[in-house]
Design an enzyme around this catalytic site. Structure first.
Site, mmCIF file in Angstrom:
data_model
loop_
_atom_site.group_PDB
_atom_site.id
_atom_site.type_symbol
_atom_site.label_atom_id
_atom_site.label_comp_id
_atom_site.label_asym_id
_atom_site.label_seq_id
_atom_site.Cartn_x
_atom_site.Cartn_y
_atom_site.Cartn_z
ATOM 1 N N SER A 97 0.859 -1.185 0.000
ATOM 2 C CA SER A 97 0.000 0.000 0.000
ATOM 3 C C SER A 97 0.894 1.233 0.000
ATOM 4 O O SER A 97 2.015 1.199 0.527
ATOM 5 C CB SER A 97 -0.886 0.013 1.248
ATOM 6 O OG SER A 97 -1.541 1.277 1.399
ATOM 7 N N TYR A 124 -2.383 -0.817 9.856
ATOM 8 C CA TYR A 124 -2.384 -1.198 8.442
ATOM 9 C C TYR A 124 -1.093 -0.746 7.770
ATOM 10 O O TYR A 124 -0.426 -1.528 7.075
ATOM 11 C CB TYR A 124 -3.598 -0.580 7.746
ATOM 12 C CG TYR A 124 -3.726 -0.936 6.286
ATOM 13 C CD1 TYR A 124 -4.215 -2.177 5.896
ATOM 14 C CD2 TYR A 124 -3.378 -0.019 5.298
ATOM 15 C CE1 TYR A 124 -4.337 -2.507 4.554
ATOM 16 C CE2 TYR A 124 -3.500 -0.331 3.955
ATOM 17 C CZ TYR A 124 -3.978 -1.586 3.592
ATOM 18 O OH TYR A 124 -4.090 -1.907 2.253
#
Length: 257
Positions: free
Chosen positions: A139, A152
């Site tokens: 990401s 995350y």
């Protein structure tokens, strides 16, 4: 990629399913992995209906025993694995001070330890054959801080560096390991954060100043296919001299970070 075997985790939907369809279009035989057995079976059925070779293997990537068993079965039933895409992931949001132990542990168990389990199992098979390629879906949050996304972001940063280290260790065996880092992508993971779709989509594109988040310079949210195209390139022979690379696919949202 014709007549090669590819493993895709997180294949029940989102980016994983898009990658599976892209690989199938290139002629790969697919082993589809996900813990959501019902949606996984549906993905496999759609691919078979389109004339592709796809088999569903429900499993939990956080279990090394399950992973080792499934990878053994894939090699026995479908043939030597030559491509792997680590697309399984979860998103738990919240401030660090409010985050629970369970949310933190689950995030790392799937996003980081799951990548370790599957990559280890597959690279063990690839090593004596001296060929193979894998891509981990990370990401842009792994390189740019995000409000309410500490777990995350940290889990994806860890998975990214793990993949680079694996690429270094595996290079002598002809195995390439790369990372694709999407930004905002039109998947259930993103839309689950949107209370109002139109307003949230606009915020993703235009940015949220009070959350220290810039917008997307290309002025659109990515499609899963945009990410799958990048993955396909890094898995392909056209990328034969690329390893340990981090390719960001976010329309410029991380400003090149």
């Amino acid at each position: 990629m014709k007549d090669t075997t590819a493993v895709v985790t997180g294949a029940a939907g989102g980016i994983g399913a898009a990658v599976a369809h892209a690989l199938a279009a290139r002629g790969a035989t697919l082993a589809l992995l996900d813990r959501d057995a019902e949606r996984l079976d549906a993905t496999a059925a759609r691919l078979r209906q389109a004339g592709h070779r796809a088999t569903a293997y429900p499993l939990d990537v956080t279990s090394s025993t399950e992973v080792d068993t499934v990878i053994d079965a894939v090699e026995t039933q479908l043939g030597p694995v030559e491509r792997l895409v680590n697309a399984a992931g979860v998103l738990r949001t919240g401030t660090v001070t409010a985050f629970t132990d369970e949310d933190w542990q689950t995030t790392f168990a799937v996003n980081t330890t799951g990548v370790f389990h599957v990559s280890r199992a597959v690279v063990r098979k690839m090593t004596p054959r001296r060929r193979g390629a894998l891509v981990t879906i990370a990401s842009n949050a792994a390189t740019a801080a995000r409000m309410d996304m500490a777990a995350y972001a940290a889990s994806k940063a860890a998975a990214s560096m793990f993949t680079k280290c694996l690429g270094l260790e595996s290079a002598a065996h002809g195995i390439r390991c790369n990372i694709v880092a999407p930004g905002s992508t039109d998947t259930p993971m993103l839309t689950s954060l949107w209370a109002d779709e139109d307003a949230a989509r606009t915020a993703s594109v235009e940015g949220v100043p009070h959350a220290f988040r810039v917008g997307i310079p290309l002025a659109r949210v990515a499609s899963p296919q945009n990410v799958a195209d990048a993955v396909l390139f890094l898995l392909s022979d056209e990328a034969a001299h690329i390893t340990m690379h981090h390719l960001t696919v976010d329309g410029g949202a991380a400003l090149g970070a």
